[in-house]
Design a protein around this motif. Structure first.
Motif, short mmCIF file in Angstrom:
data_model
loop_
_atom_site.label_atom_id
_atom_site.label_comp_id
_atom_site.label_asym_id
_atom_site.label_seq_id
_atom_site.Cartn_x
_atom_site.Cartn_y
_atom_site.Cartn_z
N TYR A 133 -15.79 28.30 -27.57
CA TYR A 133 -15.69 29.72 -27.93
C TYR A 133 -16.16 30.54 -26.73
CZ TYR A 133 -20.74 29.15 -28.83
OH TYR A 133 -22.08 28.86 -28.72
N LEU A 134 -15.78 31.81 -26.73
CA LEU A 134 -16.18 32.74 -25.67
C LEU A 134 -16.68 34.04 -26.32
CD1 LEU A 134 -13.21 32.23 -23.17
CD2 LEU A 134 -15.58 31.50 -22.81
N PRO A 135 -17.64 34.72 -25.68
CA PRO A 135 -18.33 34.32 -24.46
C PRO A 135 -19.27 33.15 -24.69
CG PRO A 135 -19.37 36.28 -25.37
CD PRO A 135 -18.14 36.02 -26.20
N LEU A 136 -19.61 32.46 -23.61
CA LEU A 136 -20.48 31.30 -23.69
C LEU A 136 -21.94 31.74 -23.79
CD1 LEU A 136 -18.76 29.21 -20.91
CD2 LEU A 136 -18.88 28.55 -23.30
N ASP A 137 -22.60 31.36 -24.87
CA ASP A 137 -24.03 31.62 -24.96
C ASP A 137 -24.80 30.31 -24.75
OD1 ASP A 137 -24.01 30.18 -27.41
OD2 ASP A 137 -23.67 32.02 -28.56
#
Length: 335
Positions: A133-137
């Motif tokens: 998924y984006l954004p990458l946390d």
């Protein structure tokens, strides 16, 4: 504080020397110059207006590292040293494991012997693998799509185990996205040996006439224009992130990883257009096959850096391209 920068003459390390010096710290460069130039030290001294301490040595030389830590009364280490080309890592993986993983073990042993237990590690967004998924946390599952990424992942795990075993250690892993640009002086910047592996220095060398045209690896990704999308962060923003990290290190109770990016993604074609506007030079290019290990898009969630470090990227795409062109112009003049 007295700060040892392994790989400190390299691209990110040299810019961090400036940020540390301007903040009143004393940086000490430790580098074997396998992918940097000794003249960088002279140019750094010109920028900051005073001598810069430098030790020439390999990251795998534990006795020399220990001596350096002791002689310079080092308070903390920022660990940049290591090989970093994604494509090359698939060709010579053993060299990457030796330099990056074994080299880190040698550094940690030296730090233990010298009783220096404050460490900021130069990690990478490659530890997230192919984004789910984006954004990458920072909670995104970790994996790697190439040997370079696996070395960073292994080192993070080593550091996590080290912190769990000894609470005296303060360890912070900074997961970089894509460092670009150069110091405003134009005297230092990214200066790879041979043909560049990264996008912006390749574009810059095409603009300077050193390379005929840019090769774009893939135009069939699931992105708005089919080319890869990345989070490009100005190298001086990144350097200032390390300054914030040093302040955050003191009394850090747990092993921690924090993204350093902008939270904004740009495609290859967008980067070409921005550079053309900054340089007023047309950048010829051609599309070619995808590179093994490359992914379609990658950009950061930057909320943790903002809340924990009190840091945000301040420089934009125009700053990146203008500074890069200024550096490339200077580099061409002294070649």
């Amino acid at each position: 504080m007295n700060i040892l920068l392994t790989g400190g003459a390299g691209y990110i390390g040299s810019h961090t020397v400036i940020a540390l010096s301007e903040a009143g710290h004393t940086p000490v460069i430790y580098d074997n110059f396998c992918n940097s130039n000794k003249s960088v030290v002279e140019r750094l001294e010109k920028i900051i207006g005073k001598p810069v301490a430098m030790v020439e040595g390999d990251i795998r030389d534990t006795p020399l590292l220990t001596k350096t830590l002791q002689n310079h009364e080092i308070n903390a280490v920022i660990h940049f040293a290591g090989l970093k080309a994604v494509g090359e890592s698939s060709i010579i993986p053993l060299e990457y494991y030796s330099s990056n993983v074994y080299g880190t073990l040698c550094l940690l042993e030296a730090m233990n012997q010298a009783r220096v237990k404050n460490l900021v590690f130069s990690s990478s967004a490659t530890v997230y693998g192919d984004p789910q998924y984006l954004p990458l946390d920072e909670q995104h599952p970790l994996s790697a799509t190439n040997p370079y990424g696996r070395t960073k992942l292994h080192i993070e795990e080593i550091l996590k185990d080290l912190k769990a075993s000894d609470s005296e250690w303060n360890v912070l892993c900074l997961r970089y996205f894509n460092p670009v640009g150069a110091h405003v002086s134009g005297l230092i910047g990214e200066d790879p040996n041979g043909v560049p592996n990264n996008l912006l220095p390749f574009i810059a060398q095409v603009a300077a006439g050193k390379l005929a045209k840019l090769k774009i690896f893939g135009n069939d990704y699931s992105t708005p224009d089919g080319t890869g999308v990345r989070d490009y962060i100005h190298v001086m923003d990144l350097a200032e992130g390390h300054l914030a990290a040093l302040s955050y290190l003191e009394g850090l109770s747990d092993w921690t990883a924090i993204n350093l990016g902008t939270g904004q993604g740009y495609s290859v074609l967008e980067m070409i257009k921005a550079y053309e506007m900054a340089s007023r030079i047309e950048i010829p290019f051609e599309f070619t096959l995808r590179r093994p290990g490359d992914i379609a898009a990658c950009y950061a969630s930057v909320e943790k850096a903002k809340s924990d470090l009190g840091w945000v990227a301040k420089r934009g795409l125009e700053d990146i391209c203008v500074s890069s062109y200024k550096w490339q112009t200077y580099r061409s003049s002294i070649a």
